[in-house]
Design an enzyme around this catalytic site. Structure first.
Site: not given
Ligand SMILES: NC(=O)c1ccc[n+]([C@@H]2O[C@H](COP(=O)([O-])OP(=O)(O)OC[C@H]3O[C@@H](n4cnc5c(N)ncnc54)[C@H](O)[C@@H]3O)[C@@H](O)[C@H]2O)c1
Length: 460
Positions: A113, A168, A210-211, A270-272, A362, A391-392
């Site tokens: 310090y 995390k 994240e999230d 969506g995101a994934a 999930n 798994n990420n």
């Molecule tokens: N490693 C893993 O196993 C892993 C990693 C990431 C996300 N996930 C899972 O994937 C899912 C989505 O995650 P995200 O962060 O992309 O969510 P998000 O909310 O960004 O996207 C969800 C997507 O699913 C679509 N959707 C919802 N209901 C639907 C249906 N009935 N039929 C068709 N499409 C439908 C929505 O239109 C959207 O495009 C979650 O269940 C998450 O837990 C798993």
């Protein structure tokens, strides 16, 4: 059907008669209602009673109550206390700060310090790059959330998201010796989030978003990447995409197909899903058909935002429209990151021979994996109680280790693909089969291999 697991693990302290049959009565009562005992400890013994801690796994909080009630109903047995072991490990949080330097005397104090530290500050002021050499910046990553899309729980806000961010950070340390710190923001405004991260960035060598809910997460990441001179990585997008690309490479090896011959259905954009599609496109599959809650994504759908428009422009070569079930006909691969229970074995039957099904929603996947196995050659889920868990954790610790070691200022798709190949290679060779397309999250070879691949790609 969920199975009892350590996520719902309780310790029930009971008083029971000291009879020869007491232990058997207690364990049978737990077993009768489906609990799985993992420990049985007698903590007190008296002439007229014994006190026992029974630790067991349940499937849910309700199931844990059922187990407790079953014990309380036994003649002569009284439940004294129930401890939820998951809550116990969260008491006071999961992280703390340790000093790397000893402060034993005035000499140490003067160097760690003032006055000594002032010269180090001046050195950094003269040459800001020295911050990476002389401060925690070198090894520190911010885990940033606005609490808007936490696990499968949705928009639960920043304070409630903190246990996940702490977890995390613990994983970063355990798997890659990265010092990550949770930053939970009390705003869900895109501009405020970007400005806040920009303001705190000097102390960090990387940002792990994240999230954060889609579509906001796309803009936040893109703008931060433009503004900052450190890598910005949204794990829900790219961590998932890396592991999916790795797992798919090995799954296709098992079924003897090559990606350029495969039609891939990605359900959930969506995101994934968006990140999976973008990364997979670099590997040039025959076609990808994206499906969301409104059906197959195609350019004429009329409800597309800019993300979906871009996806539509690069997928669905035949201009298909319709439902998920329509998309699955003849598909070689299904990748689900969407919602639970969307199809059954009869739809898998309509897919191409030796189909690959990744049902990653999930906690409940798009199709029951047992049902999918009736017709699919390889099945993966996001769950730890089935083989092939996507798994990420396989990706993000090593990715950041590599980025930090390379002093990287950005992150590119080439680095993500290098990470995917490194994961696929760890489980390669003789070990690959339909039940083993990705290494275990505890495989100590994974993070160093990913780090090395990312470091090389970053320095390329
Ligand atoms: N490693 C893993 O196993 C892993 C990693 C990431 C996300 N996930 C899972 O994937 C899912 C989505 O995650 P995200 O962060 O992309 O969510 P998000 O909310 O960004 O996207 C969800 C997507 O699913 C679509 N959707 C919802 N209901 C639907 C249906 N009935 N039929 C068709 N499409 C439908 C929505 O239109 C959207 O495009 C979650 O269940 C998450 O837990 C798993």
């Amino acid at each position: 059907m969920p199975v009892p697991g350590p996520g719902y693990s309780i310790t029930i302290r009971v008083e029971a008669p000291p009879s020869a049959s007491a232990a058997g009565d207690l364990t049978s009562a737990v077993g009768r209602v489906g609990g799985v005992i993992t420990a049985f400890d007698v903590v007190e013994s008296h002439a007229d009673r014994v006190v026992v801690d029974i630790t067991c796994n349940a499937t849910s909080a309700e199931h844990a109550n059922e187990i407790t009630e079953a014990l309380g109903e036994l003649p002569g047995v009284a439940v004294r206390k129930v401890s939820d072991r998951t809550f116990l490990i969260h008491l006071g949080g999961k992280l703390e700060v340790h000093s790397k330097v000893a402060l034993r005397n005035r000499d140490d104090l003067s160097r760690a310090y003032t006055p000594g530290v002032a010269r180090v500050c001046q050195a950094i002021a003269a040459n800001p790059e020295d911050a990476r050499r002389l401060t925690i910046k070198r090894n520190t990553v911010a885990v940033v959330t606005d609490g808007s899309a936490v696990l499968g729980l949705g928009n639960i806000g920043p304070a409630a998201a903190l246990p996940v961010m702490e977890g995390k950070a613990v994983l970063f340390k355990k798997f890659a010796d990265v010092d990550a710190w949770p930053i939970v923001l009390d705003t869900q405004d895109t501009d405020e989030i970007i400005r806040t991260v920009e303001l705190i960035a000097p102390a960090y060598a990387g940002i792990n978003l994240e999230d954060i809910a889609a579509p906001r997460c796309f803009e936040i990441e893109a703008r931060l990447r433009e503004k900052l001179d450190i890598p910005v990585f949204h794990d829900d997008q790219h961590g998932t995409a890396i592991v999916v690309v790795a797992a798919l490479r090995n799954a296709l090896k098992v079924v003897g197909k090559s990606l350029d011959q495969c039609k891939i259905v990605v359900c959930g954009v969506g995101a994934a899903g968006s990140a999976i599609i973008r990364l997979l496109l670099h590997r040039k599959p025959a076609d990808i058909v994206a499906v969301d809650i409104n059906g197959i994504v195609h350019a004429d759908r009329g409800d597309l935002d800019s993300n979906l428009e871009q996806i539509a422009a690069n997928t669905n070569k035949d201009g298909m429209s319709g439902s998920l079930h329509d998309a699955l006909v003849g598909a070689d691969v299904f990748i689900g990151v969407s919602a639970p229970n969307l199809f059954g074995a009869e739809q898998v039957k309509t897919m191409a021979k030796d189909a690959v099904v990744f049902a990653l929603a999930n906690p409940d996947p798009e199709i029951d994996p047992i049902e999918a196995q009736q017709y699919a050659a390889v099945v993966a889920t996001g769950r730890s109680d089935y083989p092939n868990q996507i798994n990420n954790v396989l990706a993000f610790p090593g990715v950041f280790r590599g980025l930090l070691d390379a002093h990287a200022r950005t992150i590119t798709d080439d680095m993500l693909l290098a990470a995917a190949d490194a994961i696929a290679d760890v489980s390669n060779g003789e070990r690959i089969n339909a039940s083993f397309i990705v290494p275990s999250v505890f495989d100590a070879a994974v993070a160093p291999a990913v780090a090395e691949a990312v470091r090389k790609a970053a320095q390329h």
